[in-house]
Design an enzyme around this catalytic site. Sequence first.
Site, PDB file in Angstrom:
ATOM      1  N   ASP A  58       9.990  -4.334  10.102  1.00 31.24           N
ATOM      2  CA  ASP A  58      10.237  -4.904  11.428  1.00 31.24           C
ATOM      3  C   ASP A  58      10.373  -6.422  11.419  1.00 31.24           C
ATOM      4  O   ASP A  58      11.011  -6.991  12.301  1.00 31.24           O
ATOM      5  CB  ASP A  58       9.168  -4.460  12.432  1.00 31.24           C
ATOM      6  CG  ASP A  58       7.762  -4.875  12.045  1.00 31.24           C
ATOM      7  OD1 ASP A  58       7.537  -5.175  10.863  1.00 31.24           O
ATOM      8  OD2 ASP A  58       6.884  -4.873  12.930  1.00 31.24           O
ATOM      9  N   GLU A  76       9.725  -1.035  -2.527  1.00 28.51           N
ATOM     10  CA  GLU A  76       9.918  -2.446  -2.858  1.00 28.51           C
ATOM     11  C   GLU A  76       9.788  -2.725  -4.354  1.00 28.51           C
ATOM     12  O   GLU A  76      10.491  -3.599  -4.878  1.00 28.51           O
ATOM     13  CB  GLU A  76       8.919  -3.307  -2.084  1.00 28.51           C
ATOM     14  CG  GLU A  76       9.194  -3.420  -0.592  1.00 28.51           C
ATOM     15  CD  GLU A  76       8.547  -2.311   0.229  1.00 28.51           C
ATOM     16  OE1 GLU A  76       8.671  -2.330   1.468  1.00 28.51           O
ATOM     17  OE2 GLU A  76       7.906  -1.418  -0.399  1.00 28.51           O
ATOM     18  N   HIS A  86      -0.094  -6.644  12.882  1.00 20.13           N
ATOM     19  CA  HIS A  86      -0.047  -5.669  11.799  1.00 20.13           C
ATOM     20  C   HIS A  86       0.548  -6.317  10.540  1.00 20.13           C
ATOM     21  O   HIS A  86       1.262  -7.305  10.618  1.00 20.13           O
ATOM     22  CB  HIS A  86       0.784  -4.446  12.208  1.00 20.13           C
ATOM     23  CG  HIS A  86       2.222  -4.753  12.510  1.00 20.13           C
ATOM     24  ND1 HIS A  86       2.622  -5.393  13.664  1.00 20.13           N
ATOM     25  CD2 HIS A  86       3.352  -4.518  11.796  1.00 20.13           C
ATOM     26  CE1 HIS A  86       3.937  -5.521  13.657  1.00 20.13           C
ATOM     27  NE2 HIS A  86       4.410  -5.008  12.537  1.00 20.13           N
ATOM     28  N   HIS A  87       0.234  -5.749   9.414  1.00 20.03           N
ATOM     29  CA  HIS A  87       0.629  -6.260   8.090  1.00 20.03           C
ATOM     30  C   HIS A  87      -0.096  -7.557   7.724  1.00 20.03           C
ATOM     31  O   HIS A  87       0.292  -8.220   6.754  1.00 20.03           O
ATOM     32  CB  HIS A  87       2.140  -6.490   7.981  1.00 20.03           C
ATOM     33  CG  HIS A  87       2.983  -5.257   8.162  1.00 20.03           C
ATOM     34  ND1 HIS A  87       2.473  -3.987   8.075  1.00 20.03           N
ATOM     35  CD2 HIS A  87       4.314  -5.121   8.450  1.00 20.03           C
ATOM     36  CE1 HIS A  87       3.448  -3.113   8.297  1.00 20.03           C
ATOM     37  NE2 HIS A  87       4.564  -3.767   8.528  1.00 20.03           N
ATOM     38  N   GLY A 134       6.919  -5.981 -19.933  1.00 24.72           N
ATOM     39  CA  GLY A 134       6.638  -4.609 -20.352  1.00 24.72           C
ATOM     40  C   GLY A 134       6.068  -3.713 -19.270  1.00 24.72           C
ATOM     41  O   GLY A 134       5.147  -2.939 -19.526  1.00 24.72           O
ATOM     42  N   ASP A 191       9.981   9.960 -21.055  1.00 23.14           N
ATOM     43  CA  ASP A 191       9.645  10.866 -19.960  1.00 23.14           C
ATOM     44  C   ASP A 191       8.455  10.377 -19.145  1.00 23.14           C
ATOM     45  O   ASP A 191       8.380  10.623 -17.927  1.00 23.14           O
ATOM     46  CB  ASP A 191       9.396  12.292 -20.482  1.00 23.14           C
ATOM     47  CG  ASP A 191       8.410  12.356 -21.650  1.00 23.14           C
ATOM     48  OD1 ASP A 191       7.883  11.305 -22.058  1.00 23.14           O
ATOM     49  OD2 ASP A 191       8.184  13.468 -22.158  1.00 23.14           O
ATOM     50  N   ASN A 216       9.124  13.369 -25.097  1.00 24.87           N
ATOM     51  CA  ASN A 216       8.217  13.493 -26.243  1.00 24.87           C
ATOM     52  C   ASN A 216       6.769  13.654 -25.781  1.00 24.87           C
ATOM     53  O   ASN A 216       5.834  13.207 -26.442  1.00 24.87           O
ATOM     54  CB  ASN A 216       8.363  12.301 -27.191  1.00 24.87           C
ATOM     55  CG  ASN A 216       8.262  10.965 -26.469  1.00 24.87           C
ATOM     56  OD1 ASN A 216       7.858  10.899 -25.311  1.00 24.87           O
ATOM     57  ND2 ASN A 216       8.630   9.896 -27.151  1.00 24.87           N
ATOM     58  N   GLY A 226       4.836  12.513 -23.188  1.00 26.07           N
ATOM     59  CA  GLY A 226       3.888  11.538 -22.675  1.00 26.07           C
ATOM     60  C   GLY A 226       4.111  10.117 -23.118  1.00 26.07           C
ATOM     61  O   GLY A 226       5.220   9.720 -23.457  1.00 26.07           O
ATOM     62  N   GLU A 238       1.354   4.177 -26.024  1.00 26.41           N
ATOM     63  CA  GLU A 238      -0.090   4.161 -25.784  1.00 26.41           C
ATOM     64  C   GLU A 238      -0.829   5.033 -26.796  1.00 26.41           C
ATOM     65  O   GLU A 238      -1.920   4.693 -27.257  1.00 26.41           O
ATOM     66  CB  GLU A 238      -0.403   4.623 -24.359  1.00 26.41           C
ATOM     67  CG  GLU A 238      -0.230   3.546 -23.306  1.00 26.41           C
ATOM     68  CD  GLU A 238       1.220   3.365 -22.881  1.00 26.41           C
ATOM     69  OE1 GLU A 238       2.091   4.100 -23.408  1.00 26.41           O
ATOM     70  OE2 GLU A 238       1.492   2.500 -22.036  1.00 26.41           O
TER      71      GLU A 238
END
Length: 573
Positions: free
Chosen positions: A38, A60, A123-124, A421, A452, A479, A481, A485
Amino acid sequence: MATDIASRELATPVDVTEYLFKRLHQLGIRSVHGIPGDYNLTALDYLHKCGLNWVGNCNELNAGYAADGYARVNGIAALITTFGVGELSALNAIAGAYSEFVPIVHIVGQPSTVSQRDGMLLHHTLGNGDFNVFSNMSADISCDVAKLNKPHEAATYIDSALRECWIRSRPVYITLPTDMVGKKVDGERLKTPIDLTFPPNEEEKEEYVVDVVLRYLKAAKNPVILVDACAIRHRVLAEVHDLVSKSGLPSFVAPMGKGAIDETLPNYGGVYAGDGSNKGVKDRVEKSDLILSIGAIKSDFNTTGFTYRIGRMNSIDFHSNYMAVRYSEYPGVGMKGVLRKVIDRMGKLHVSPGPTVSNQPPMDRRTSTDPTVTHAWLWPTVGRWLRENDIVITETGTANFGIWETGFPKGVIAVSQVLWGSIGYSLGACQGAALAAKEGEKARRTILFIGDGSFQLTVQELSTMIRNGLTPIIVVICNEGYTIERYIHGWNEKYNDIQPWKHTDLVPAFGAEAKSYGTHQIRTKEELLELFNDEDFSSAERLQLVELHMPKEDAPHTLKITAEASAKRNKEI
């Protein structure tokens, strides 16, 4: 009343928003990313008449990623969000653009200046009457903040912010309160383009540095050139091309600099990333007696865990705002002017041959009868499939590291986020890059390689691609996951697993018409080669999504080295 009198005194009064949007158009922006809210709705009404297309993203954060991708192809981008809830959702993307020197104009629709002055409980807001808290958050990830709170200042602030965005190649933050949208400014200024030329170096300083560089360069017995991301971001690719071509010196790129050199040139030698380099590259760079390092960003992932072995005593560093020759630094002397004079004056140099690049997998992968698609086989194979002027986007993880082994045809743009990253970045960036390509003068494919796990964070941008008629080729590497990591920590832990998706069902689920897309499931090398040879697929005239299955435990060698170094640092006390 005073405002009305001031407006009447303007020779060519135009609304603040019209002025801002026409300036964006003059900078080459044709589409604006963002989400309506708004506090920005009345401003969005001006887009069409200023020649700008509204993209309309799904959130966003994705819009910020998309603006980043658009800017890397187009040169600069714009993002519009609403106050508070909207702008904060985009901050991760803006921080990434700041980190990696990507110019984005972030425009935030704000409550009226009267509401802000009176500290109204709107608001916001945080409910405390502080309307500066969000702009303060953005200040440290923007190279300029322009608050358009007064009509007589607005045009000057806009022009200054846009120049800073372009010259410094980083995001700027512009506030547009609702009561400022239709205020009048001097439209005569629009007849004079914003000066986007880089500030020249002080002549005497520049001449001195050029002489020093040339002295070391002519004395070197086996010099090399190493190009990194800031050569791209700070727009010295023309100088880089001329230096590489004219000198004939063995020339290399860092991972973030992929695409900065024409890889079809005979003296292009590949990617240097410390221990992540192949042996021929590593030996040639590290045994050189002089390295011309242009636009370096020596981050952990860009150097395979800080394994660069380049000493200050045999390097000359070219940067946008300073030069360093061995241990001597020259602040305020930018590389653009220095490079041009070095190119013009360097004469004949000592040139020792360097390694050559081949889009061939290792011999054991070429002769193997195993049908499984592995990274060692995939990335050189991709290089043989790529075409001139392609845009290749790779997600943080296996794709970012794998693309080091892909030789590019001429004119290929590489988009990745090696330093920041942020997982999921590349799908949003793909949307922005594909849109910039569509608006461009020459036809070019946009190709994304994404894991994925990353895909699940920003999948909604498939919807935005469909809505805008974009036709990227999206390869989802399945693969099971979060591979990078896993290599850092927790190989079999649940937190590195994901829910498997039926990726080929997603495009129609987001509303694509049957003839407007293609989907494919690939499990073997033969199937992928057949797909690459299919002109309907490779022509990229409609959106293509490929579900490419690869082993869970497989990863590029460079990723394994970098992950090991990262894991070690994480345990340091």
